[in-house]
Design an enzyme around this catalytic site. Structure first.
Site, PDB file in Angstrom:
ATOM      1  N   TYR A  22       0.935  -1.288  -0.129  1.00 15.02           N
ATOM      2  CA  TYR A  22       0.011  -0.076   0.103  1.00 15.02           C
ATOM      3  C   TYR A  22       0.923   1.229  -0.116  1.00 15.02           C
ATOM      4  CZ  TYR A  22      -4.229   2.544   1.028  1.00 15.02           C
ATOM      5  OH  TYR A  22      -5.311   3.391   0.720  1.00 15.02           O
TER       6      TYR A  22
ATOM      7  N   TYR B 229      -5.389   5.183  -7.589  1.00 13.07           N
ATOM      8  CA  TYR B 229      -5.445   5.231  -6.246  1.00 13.07           C
ATOM      9  C   TYR B 229      -6.973   4.407  -5.964  1.00 13.07           C
ATOM     10  CZ  TYR B 229      -6.057   6.043  -1.338  1.00 13.07           C
ATOM     11  OH  TYR B 229      -6.059   6.084   0.528  1.00 13.07           O
TER      12      TYR B 229
END
Lengths: 388, 142
Positions: A296, A346
């Site tokens: 992440y 994203y």
């Protein structure tokens, strides 16, 4: 013999800055694509899992897909830090017998409909509901001018950088590697647009002295969906099953999502350490068994913390580990081969899971040779996925 | 910072479990939450002691002295309610708790970790206040 769940299908919309349609439509399109990929009739979905800060509704999505009888739902706290927890909870639900076909989704217009990274005007008066965000940012950061995800994250990171002598220039190696991957991934927003370390250093400060523009993930419109079922059932479906070897969540004491300032040692990410410990214990695997890490990367420093937490390098050494092409395809540990949240889009971590699936299927744009195991981490959750 | 100017800083958000903190600051007092049974000081405040699970709690006046553990300057986009980019910092108080705040009276170029600071109070636009920190008399402490 242990019971395993498997990823049977993945789907997505295009990743853009203006989708031109509702978030629910993005969710429905991505879901249909994932179910088609798996070869499962949407009517047969009986479980749905997403995570907080998604504006679409489980019941609204069942109406779109014509789901006959939804038998299980879960919505996990923590925003993007829960993205891989969807896989963990889908596996748990399937292995327990609670349901048989779990649809996981995330769909947002976080660029065109609202701006996810802009300062939030502090609310005035009334009851403030922050349940599910996992962060005290609204309460404890807003009146001091820390009003964006970048500012909340950077405030903890500066301590780490000061301790280990990490400079913003060091962080540029993450951006450059991921934009190199994005440049050759047609799904990526930054397809065909690599950057140099000089570009990184020339980009404006977002949060001085930690984050420049090119250290930050994007704001994206788009949807991603994943279908999870039992390994046994997945073997009879269209695609080669991607086995969920192990999965875990970890939310240690005094840890918050992103406004993570209250645990004992600000040089580490305790939640990622907790996830690592559980994943390796449960699988019997080690960092050396991973051919790929999907990490992440809302902001570049998060990659460094997690490389250390998962034992790919020692504490404080990630700033050297990321150099010399080591995290690029062909390097010692390819990381975020789709370009990640910085280079591809994203979608709150979900597109890093689908990239791991593509790599394990052998269908990635930037294919890693000899894939067996991939680590996927979002900080507070993680999974080891395998094609064997 | 001139006292004549009208404050533009955002007001803090009051919640039932943290109202005492902001009410104290608005009176010019830096208060922490202490468990009445085991004496553990907890920040951010919460309705149950995480050590002994007591719901009996009291406010305690904090020293207002600490050191800078971490700091950043939000440059872009500009924060709402600030004429100039503030120095946002994590302050580790003598009592062993950390809180987010601002450091004032230090030039950005001179900012560094470990500076000894002490509390001041800054008004907000709605007539409340927040705690901010200035270099302590006697300077940096190693």
């Amino acid at each position: 013999m242990s019971k395993f769940a498997a990823i049977a299908g993945i789907g997505q919309t295009e990743f853009s800055k203006a989708s031109g349609r509702s978030e629910l439509q993005l969710a429905a399109e991505a879901s249909k694509a994932a179910l088609d990929d798996a070869g499962i009739d949407p009517a047969d979905v009986d479980g749905m899992i997403t995570f907080t800060i998604d504006n679409s509704d489980e019941i609204g999505l069942t109406r779109c897909l014509g789901v006959k009888d939804l038998g299980y739902t879960a919505r996990i706290p923590g925003g993007g830090a829960a993205s891989v927890a969807t896989i963990h909870q889908a596996a748990a639900a399937i292995n327990s017998g609670a349901c048989e076909v779990v649809l996981v989704w995330r769909a947002m217009n976080e660029r065109s409909q609202y701006r996810f990274g802009q300062p939030m005007a502090p609310p005035s008066g009334g009851v403030v509901n922050i349940a599910g965000n996992g962060t005290g940012s609204l309460l404890w950061c807003m009146p001091f001018g820390a009003q964006t995800p970048a500012s909340w994250g950077a405030l903890a990171t500066q301590h780490y950088m000061n301790t280990y002598g990490v400079t913003n220039g060091d962080l540029g190696y993450v951006s450059v590697a991921q934009r190199k991957h994005a440049a050759t991934n047609p799904l990526a927003w930054f397809y065909g647009k690599p950057i140099t370390l000089e570009d990184h250093q020339a980009s404006k400060w977002i949060i001085e002295p930690v984050l420049r523009l090119l250290d930050c993930c994007q704001e994206s419109d788009g949807g991603v969906a994943i279908v999870v079922t039992s390994l046994e059932r997945a073997k009879d479906l269209k695609r080669k099953p991607i086995r969920i070897v192990s999965s875990a969540q970890s939310i240690p004491a005094e840890v918050e999502v992103i406004s993570n300032y209250y645990h004992a040692d600000l040089n580490v990410m305790p939640e990622a350490q907790g996830v690592a410990k559980r994943l390796y214990q449960r699988s019997g695997l080690t960092p050396k068994d991973m051919q790929l890490a999907m990490i992440y990367d809302a902001f570049t420093p998060q990659v460094l913390y997690q490389l250390e937490a998962f034992g790919f390098c020692d504490q404080g050494e990630a700033k050297d580990f990321i150099k010399g092409g080591n995290i690029e395809v062909g390097g010692g540990l390819p990381v975020n081969t789709n370009g990640g949240l910085i280079g591809e889009a994203y979608i709150h971590g979900m597109n890093n899971i689908t990239e791991a699936v593509r790599q394990l299927r052998g269908t990635a744009s930037n294919q890693v040779a000899k894939m067996t195991n991939a680590l996927v981490s979002c900080g507070m959750a993680g999974a080891i996925l395998s094609n064997s | 910072m001139s006292n004549e100017t009208t404050p533009i800083r955002p007001d803090p958000v009051f919640t039932p479990d943290a109202a005492f903190f902001w009410e104290g600051v608005t009176r010019g007092e830096l208060l922490g939450q202490r468990c009445s049974d085991c004496m553990k000081i907890t920040h951010p405040p919460r309705p149950m002691c995480p050590v002994c699970h007591s719901i009996k709690r009291e406010t305690v006046k904090l020293s207002g002295r600490g050191i800078v553990t971490s700091w950043v300057i939000p440059r872009h986009p500009a924060p709402i309610g600030f004429a100039e980019a503030p120095i946002v910092a994590l302050i580790e108080l003598e009592e062993g708790i950390r809180m987010v705040s601002n450091v004032i009276d230090v030039a950005p170029d001179a900012m560094k970790n470990g500076i000894a600071v002490e509390v001041r109070y800054a008004p907000t636009k709605g007539g409340k206040a927040v705690p901010v920190f200035a270099p302590a008399k006697g300077g940096a402490r190693e």
